[in-house]
Scaffold this active site. Structure first.
Site, mmCIF file in Angstrom:
data_model
loop_
_atom_site.group_PDB
_atom_site.id
_atom_site.type_symbol
_atom_site.label_atom_id
_atom_site.label_comp_id
_atom_site.label_asym_id
_atom_site.label_seq_id
_atom_site.Cartn_x
_atom_site.Cartn_y
_atom_site.Cartn_z
ATOM 1 N N GLU A 287 5.745 -14.590 19.719
ATOM 2 C CA GLU A 287 5.334 -14.935 21.159
ATOM 3 C C GLU A 287 6.367 -16.049 21.647
ATOM 4 O O GLU A 287 6.661 -16.938 21.237
ATOM 5 C CB GLU A 287 3.803 -15.379 21.221
ATOM 6 C CG GLU A 287 2.679 -14.897 20.716
ATOM 7 C CD GLU A 287 2.786 -13.444 21.604
ATOM 8 O OE1 GLU A 287 3.372 -13.578 22.455
ATOM 9 O OE2 GLU A 287 1.876 -12.697 20.996
ATOM 10 N N ARG B 242 -12.125 -13.239 27.480
ATOM 11 C CA ARG B 242 -13.135 -11.739 27.714
ATOM 12 C C ARG B 242 -14.321 -11.877 27.007
ATOM 13 O O ARG B 242 -15.337 -11.298 27.316
ATOM 14 C CB ARG B 242 -11.956 -10.565 27.214
ATOM 15 C CG ARG B 242 -12.554 -9.215 27.238
ATOM 16 C CD ARG B 242 -11.331 -8.504 26.579
ATOM 17 N NE ARG B 242 -10.993 -8.773 25.274
ATOM 18 C CZ ARG B 242 -11.726 -8.572 24.141
ATOM 19 N NH1 ARG B 242 -12.850 -7.714 24.269
ATOM 20 N NH2 ARG B 242 -11.333 -8.942 22.876
ATOM 21 N N CYS C 212 -5.562 -17.953 21.249
ATOM 22 C CA CYS C 212 -4.207 -18.207 20.684
ATOM 23 C C CYS C 212 -3.217 -18.662 21.758
ATOM 24 O O CYS C 212 -2.500 -19.535 21.484
ATOM 25 C CB CYS C 212 -3.939 -16.768 20.122
ATOM 26 S SG CYS C 212 -4.851 -16.125 18.622
ATOM 27 N N HIS D 149 1.587 -13.732 16.454
ATOM 28 C CA HIS D 149 0.274 -12.485 16.261
ATOM 29 C C HIS D 149 0.426 -11.410 15.429
ATOM 30 O O HIS D 149 1.765 -10.945 15.229
ATOM 31 C CB HIS D 149 0.120 -12.269 17.695
ATOM 32 C CG HIS D 149 -1.063 -12.563 18.557
ATOM 33 N ND1 HIS D 149 -0.617 -13.104 19.920
ATOM 34 C CD2 HIS D 149 -2.192 -13.212 18.308
ATOM 35 C CE1 HIS D 149 -1.579 -13.662 20.315
ATOM 36 N NE2 HIS D 149 -2.664 -13.818 19.431
#
Ligand code: PCA
Length: 214
Positions: free
Chosen positions: A80, A90, A143, A166
Site C-alpha cells: 500500500e 461497509r 486497515c 494487504h
C-alpha cells in the site's frame, strides 16, 4: 534493526485471518542477522487497533513497522502506497462501530504515504516469484485507518519507517468462493522475510515506474 509486525484478528464472517497467522509464523523463525522481530495481533476495531499498536511502538521502539491485513479477492500481495483520512465502513468493525464519511484525525492531512521502499520491495518479490503490486488504495476500513494512524504517529519520529501490506485469501478460504484468488501462508511468510531484507538493504527507494489502482 527492530521490526514490529502487526496482524489482525478474523473479521467479516471469516474464522481465521492469515495476516495474524503469517506474522506469528515469521516470528518463530530465526531472524536475519542484525534483526530482532516481534508480532502483535490487533483487534479489527478502528480506534483500539491503533492505540494498541502505538503503545507497543512507544515501549519497544522499533525501527520498522510492517502492518499486515487481509484484502480477500485481491490476487497478489498489495504494497500500500497511501492511507487516506477517511472512515467509511461497509460493515461494522468488531466492536460494532460503523463510521461513515468521518475523518480519522480531524486535524490531520488528507493522506499519508508509506515510508517503505515499495519499488525495491516489488522488484525483490517479483524476483522471488511472488505475485505483488503497488496499490494506491488501502480501502476505507480498519486497515486504511491503522495505516493512516501509524504514519501519523511515525511522522513525529524520524528514525522509524512503516507501511501496510494487504494479502490475499488463503487457499482454504478461497475454496468456498468461486473465482477467488489465493496465496498460501508459507508464501506470505517468505514475502515478509524478503520485505525485511529489502528494508535492511535500501534506505532509499529505487527508481521505477508505478503501481495500480487496486
Ligand atoms: N482487513 C481489513 C481489516 C482487517 C483485515 O485484515 C481491511 O482491509 O480493512
Amino acid at each position: 534493526m527492530k521490526v514490529l509486525f502487526t496482524g489482525f484478528e478474523p473479521f467479516g464472517g471469516e474464522s481465521t485471518n492469515p495476516s495474524a497467522v503469517a506474522v506469528e509464523q515469521i516470528c518463530l523463525l530465526p531472524p536475519p542477522t542484525g534483526v530482532q522481530w516481534q508480532a502483535l495481533i490487533l483487534p479489527v476495531e478502528f480506534r483500539r487497533s491503533a492505540t494498541l499498536m502505538q503503545s507497543c511502538i512507544s515501549s519497544w521502539q522499533p525501527d520498522l513497522v510492517l502492518c499486515i491485513g487481509q484484502a480477500g479477492g485481491r490476487p497478489q500481495i498489495s504494497l500500500e502506497q497511501v492511507a487516506i483520512n477517511l472512515l467509511e465502513a461497509r460493515i461494522p468493525d468488531n466492536s460494532g462501530w460503523q463510521p461513515s464519511g468521518e475523518p480519522i484525525i480531524a486535524t490531520g492531512p488528507a493522506a499519508y504515504f508509506s515510508t517503505l521502499p515499495l519499488k525495491a520491495i516489488r522488484q525483490q518479490l517479483q524476483h522471488n516469484g511472488i505475485p505483488v503490486n503497488i496499490s494506491y488504495t488501502a480501502g476505507t476500513y480498519v486497515c486504511n485507518a491503522l495505516m493512516y494512524q501509524l504514519l501519523h504517529h511515525l511522522s513525529a519520529m524520524s528514525s522509524c519507517r512503516g507501511g501496510f501490506i494487504h494479502i490475499p485469501y488463503t487457499p482454504e478460504q478461497a475454496a468456498g468462493k468461486p473465482d477467488a484468488a489465493s496465496m498460501s501462508v508459507a508464501v506470505v511468510v517468505q514475502a515478509l522475510l524478503e520485505i525485511v531484507r529489502c528494508c535492511q538493504q535500501y534506505s532509499e527507494d529505487i527508481a521505477a515506474v508505478g503501481g495500480t489502482l487496486d
